[in-house]
Design a protein around this motif. Structure first.
Motif, PDB file in Angstrom:
ATOM      1  N   ALA A   1      75.340  40.227  90.773  1.00 28.04           N
ATOM      2  CA  ALA A   1      74.155  39.988  89.962  1.00 28.04           C
ATOM      3  C   ALA A   1      74.444  40.297  88.503  1.00 28.04           C
ATOM      4  O   ALA A   1      75.345  41.072  88.169  1.00 28.04           O
ATOM      5  N   LEU A   2      73.649  39.708  87.628  1.00 28.59           N
ATOM      6  CA  LEU A   2      73.783  39.993  86.207  1.00 28.59           C
ATOM      7  C   LEU A   2      73.309  41.402  85.923  1.00 28.59           C
ATOM      8  O   LEU A   2      72.317  41.879  86.473  1.00 28.59           O
ATOM      9  N   THR A   3      74.010  42.092  85.038  1.00 29.04           N
ATOM     10  CA  THR A   3      73.645  43.450  84.664  1.00 29.04           C
ATOM     11  C   THR A   3      72.635  43.413  83.530  1.00 29.04           C
ATOM     12  O   THR A   3      72.385  42.363  82.926  1.00 29.04           O
ATOM     13  N   SER A   4      72.074  44.588  83.221  1.00 26.72           N
ATOM     14  CA  SER A   4      71.141  44.650  82.096  1.00 26.72           C
ATOM     15  C   SER A   4      71.848  44.315  80.785  1.00 26.72           C
ATOM     16  O   SER A   4      71.245  43.735  79.874  1.00 26.72           O
ATOM     17  N   THR A   5      73.140  44.660  80.706  1.00 24.34           N
ATOM     18  CA  THR A   5      73.911  44.289  79.519  1.00 24.34           C
ATOM     19  C   THR A   5      74.056  42.779  79.418  1.00 24.34           C
ATOM     20  O   THR A   5      73.940  42.194  78.334  1.00 24.34           O
ATOM     21  N   ASP A   6      74.297  42.127  80.573  1.00 23.47           N
ATOM     22  CA  ASP A   6      74.375  40.665  80.586  1.00 23.47           C
ATOM     23  C   ASP A   6      73.067  40.042  80.104  1.00 23.47           C
ATOM     24  O   ASP A   6      73.059  39.051  79.362  1.00 23.47           O
ATOM     25  N   GLU A   7      71.961  40.619  80.540  1.00 26.57           N
ATOM     26  CA  GLU A   7      70.670  40.065  80.153  1.00 26.57           C
ATOM     27  C   GLU A   7      70.473  40.141  78.646  1.00 26.57           C
ATOM     28  O   GLU A   7      69.928  39.230  78.019  1.00 26.57           O
TER      29      GLU A   7
ATOM     30  N   ASP B   1      73.063  40.545  76.310  1.00 28.74           N
ATOM     31  CA  ASP B   1      74.135  39.853  75.579  1.00 28.74           C
ATOM     32  C   ASP B   1      74.157  38.348  75.821  1.00 28.74           C
ATOM     33  O   ASP B   1      74.609  37.603  74.953  1.00 28.74           O
ATOM     34  N   LEU B   2      73.701  37.915  76.999  1.00 27.52           N
ATOM     35  CA  LEU B   2      73.831  36.500  77.341  1.00 27.52           C
ATOM     36  C   LEU B   2      72.488  35.788  77.518  1.00 27.52           C
ATOM     37  O   LEU B   2      72.268  34.711  76.951  1.00 27.52           O
ATOM     38  N   ILE B   3      71.591  36.365  78.297  1.00 30.13           N
ATOM     39  CA  ILE B   3      70.347  35.656  78.629  1.00 30.13           C
ATOM     40  C   ILE B   3      69.429  35.532  77.404  1.00 30.13           C
ATOM     41  O   ILE B   3      68.878  34.453  77.144  1.00 30.13           O
ATOM     42  N   LEU B   4      69.283  36.610  76.651  1.00 31.38           N
ATOM     43  CA  LEU B   4      68.406  36.542  75.478  1.00 31.38           C
ATOM     44  C   LEU B   4      68.878  35.504  74.465  1.00 31.38           C
ATOM     45  O   LEU B   4      68.084  34.658  74.021  1.00 31.38           O
ATOM     46  N   PRO B   5      70.167  35.512  74.079  1.00 34.82           N
ATOM     47  CA  PRO B   5      70.602  34.451  73.153  1.00 34.82           C
ATOM     48  C   PRO B   5      70.566  33.055  73.761  1.00 34.82           C
ATOM     49  O   PRO B   5      70.445  32.067  73.043  1.00 34.82           O
ATOM     50  N   LEU B   6      70.652  32.965  75.083  1.00 33.99           N
ATOM     51  CA  LEU B   6      70.527  31.657  75.719  1.00 33.99           C
ATOM     52  C   LEU B   6      69.132  31.083  75.490  1.00 33.99           C
ATOM     53  O   LEU B   6      68.970  29.912  75.116  1.00 33.99           O
ATOM     54  N   PHE B   7      68.105  31.911  75.684  1.00 39.05           N
ATOM     55  CA  PHE B   7      66.735  31.404  75.562  1.00 39.05           C
ATOM     56  C   PHE B   7      66.293  31.235  74.114  1.00 39.05           C
ATOM     57  O   PHE B   7      65.336  30.496  73.852  1.00 39.05           O
ATOM     58  N   THR B   8      66.955  31.910  73.182  1.00 37.30           N
ATOM     59  CA  THR B   8      66.643  31.697  71.765  1.00 37.30           C
ATOM     60  C   THR B   8      67.587  30.677  71.137  1.00 37.30           C
ATOM     61  O   THR B   8      67.402  30.302  69.980  1.00 37.30           O
ATOM     62  N   GLY B   9      68.561  30.218  71.916  1.00 31.13           N
ATOM     63  CA  GLY B   9      69.601  29.361  71.360  1.00 31.13           C
ATOM     64  C   GLY B   9      69.155  27.990  70.936  1.00 31.13           C
ATOM     65  O   GLY B   9      69.828  27.339  70.134  1.00 31.13           O
ATOM     66  N   MET B  10      68.009  27.503  71.458  1.00 32.49           N
ATOM     67  CA  MET B  10      67.571  26.166  71.069  1.00 32.49           C
ATOM     68  C   MET B  10      67.148  26.124  69.608  1.00 32.49           C
ATOM     69  O   MET B  10      67.038  25.038  69.016  1.00 32.49           O
ATOM     70  N   GLN B  11      66.908  27.305  68.997  1.00 31.99           N
ATOM     71  CA  GLN B  11      66.535  27.350  67.595  1.00 31.99           C
ATOM     72  C   GLN B  11      67.742  27.424  66.672  1.00 31.99           C
ATOM     73  O   GLN B  11      67.591  27.321  65.449  1.00 31.99           O
ATOM     74  N   GLU B  12      68.930  27.616  67.232  1.00 34.22           N
ATOM     75  CA  GLU B  12      70.124  27.757  66.412  1.00 34.22           C
ATOM     76  C   GLU B  12      70.683  26.394  65.999  1.00 34.22           C
ATOM     77  O   GLU B  12      70.352  25.369  66.573  1.00 34.22           O
ATOM     78  N   ASN B  13      71.541  26.419  65.014  1.00 31.31           N
ATOM     79  CA  ASN B  13      72.263  25.218  64.609  1.00 31.31           C
ATOM     80  C   ASN B  13      73.720  25.597  64.333  1.00 31.31           C
ATOM     81  O   ASN B  13      73.999  26.265  63.354  1.00 31.31           O
ATOM     82  N   PRO B  14      74.637  25.204  65.217  1.00 27.42           N
ATOM     83  CA  PRO B  14      74.423  24.392  66.416  1.00 27.42           C
ATOM     84  C   PRO B  14      73.729  25.190  67.513  1.00 27.42           C
ATOM     85  O   PRO B  14      73.790  26.424  67.531  1.00 27.42           O
ATOM     86  N   ARG B  15      73.092  24.487  68.411  1.00 24.79           N
ATOM     87  CA  ARG B  15      72.321  25.125  69.469  1.00 24.79           C
ATOM     88  C   ARG B  15      73.212  25.930  70.399  1.00 24.79           C
ATOM     89  O   ARG B  15      74.350  25.549  70.675  1.00 24.79           O
ATOM     90  N   PHE B  16      72.656  27.029  70.878  1.00 25.09           N
ATOM     91  CA  PHE B  16      73.279  27.899  71.885  1.00 25.09           C
ATOM     92  C   PHE B  16      74.605  28.489  71.413  1.00 25.09           C
ATOM     93  O   PHE B  16      75.432  28.917  72.224  1.00 25.09           O
TER      94      PHE B  16
END
Length: 364
Positions: free
Chosen positions: A2-8, A10-25
């Motif tokens: 399972a994903l750890t709290s660190t994964d959440e 370091d990875l999950i939060l920027p994944l869900f905010t990544g659509m606002q980035e340029n380039p995305r994600f």
């Protein structure tokens, strides 16, 4: 695993905010690359709903497409695209599993990757079945591990949610653009008000018109200025009625006499128990478009001058006024009008004007 709290974090939060980035994600992909020590992390996203089939490629690390072009090698995705499209969703595949039953194709794939300096790869196909398909890919110069596969497998559902949100946001943006363009072409603007009669939003065309013709700038968070006291009271009463009963029919209000400006008020949340903003649809006075006659002629196969006369009449001018404006004799204008009525199947000027206003000739 399972994903750890660190994964959440370091990875999950920027994944869900990544659509606002340029380039995305970009942040998500770069952190995933560092986490796995990969040479390349790629996310290939295909949309295939009514917004139009588009392919977007996001990556961190080495640009494999550019390297393939520089070395005259085939693109690692496009060459085997048919294989990638057959992958079972949410299962992580290794290099050997991509072409498990074809040793020749497997060896060819391995050679192509070796030409790019890569020894192994992992890929997972992600789709919602209707609007998009995507592939999350990991490639590097040394063999991948079971931990790499487990990480991609755990990330796949979250990537699917993020891409689904992206597709929905893009669809909403497209719909908003279509609606805004349609209203502007039809000469319609809009404003929204809260229950205290304060302006909460206004489209640019209406804001520009109001400032130019009413002498005041509409300001978000303030009541609409430039109204006389009677109109202000009528507007407040109409909004109060709609707030009390959002299901009430839309209500027309005359905002100004000069220039004449009306608004059709309606509750935005009709059918809801919680009253929301009030929408005011505003017809924006304007001249008929310069190319309206050409459109009318094109659709109805009319001679240009007859189409011009139809537009003049639709603009509120009499036969005599139209003749003078067009440089025609009154007799010629009358002959044109008779031919127009016959060709368009209308019984007089009133029906002609109605036909014009129901056509594309009046769209800006």
């Amino acid at each position: 695993m399972a994903l750890t709290s660190t994964d959440e974090t370091d990875l999950i939060l920027p994944l869900f905010t990544g659509m606002q980035e340029n380039p995305r994600f970009a942040t998500f992909l770069e952190r995933l690359r560092r986490r796995t020590d990969a040479n390349h992390i790629g996310l290939i996203h295909h949309t295939h709903d009514w917004t139009g089939g588009r392919k977007s490629t996001y990556f961190a690390g080495e640009n494999l497409s550019r390297r393939a072009a520089e070395t005259n090698s085939p693109d690692p995705f496009e060459t085997d695209r048919a294989l990638f499209e057959q992958l079972r969703p949410n299962r992580v595949y290794s290099l050997s599993e991509l072409v498990e039953h074809d040793p020749v194709a497997r060896a060819a794939r391995a050679r192509r990757m070796a030409n790019l300096g890569l020894a192994d790869e992992r890929v997972v196909r992600i789709t919602d079945g209707d609007s998009f398909t995507a592939w999350l890919m990991l490639a590097r110069a040394k063999p991948c591990s079971a931990a790499d596969s487990a990480l991609l497998s755990n990330l796949a559902p979250y990537v699917g949610i993020a891409l689904g949100n992206l597709v929905a946001a893009e669809r909403d943006r497209l719909l908003a653009r279509i609606n805004a363009l349609s209203l502007a072409r039809a000469g319609r603007g809009w404003m929204t008000f809260d229950l205290d009669q304060r302006l909460t939003a206004i489209d640019p065309e209406t804001a520009t018109y109001w400032e130019a013709h009413c002498g005041t700038e509409p300001r978000i968070g303030e009541r609409l200025r430039g109204l006389d006291q009677g109109t202000d009271r009528e507007l407040a009463a109409a909004m109060a009625d709609l707030a009390d009963d959002p299901g009430r029919p839309a209500r027309a209000v005359l905002l100004r006499q000069v220039p004449r400006m009306e608004a059709l008020l309606m509750a935005m949340d009709a059918g809801s128990e919680d009253p929301g903003d009030i929408l005011a649809l505003v017809p924006l006075p304007r001249e008929l478009p310069a190319d309206g006659a050409a459109r009318l002629a094109q659709v109805h196969d009319l001679p240009p001058r007859e189409a011009e006369l139809a537009m003049e009449l639709a603009g509120g001018h009499s036969i005599a006024e139209s003749a003078e404006r067009m440089g025609l004799t009154l007799e010629t204008a009358r002959n044109y009008s008779k031919r127009l009525y016959a060709k368009l199947g209308v019984r007089g000027q009133a029906e002609l004007v109605r036909l014009v206003y129901e056509s594309t000739a009046v769209l800006a």
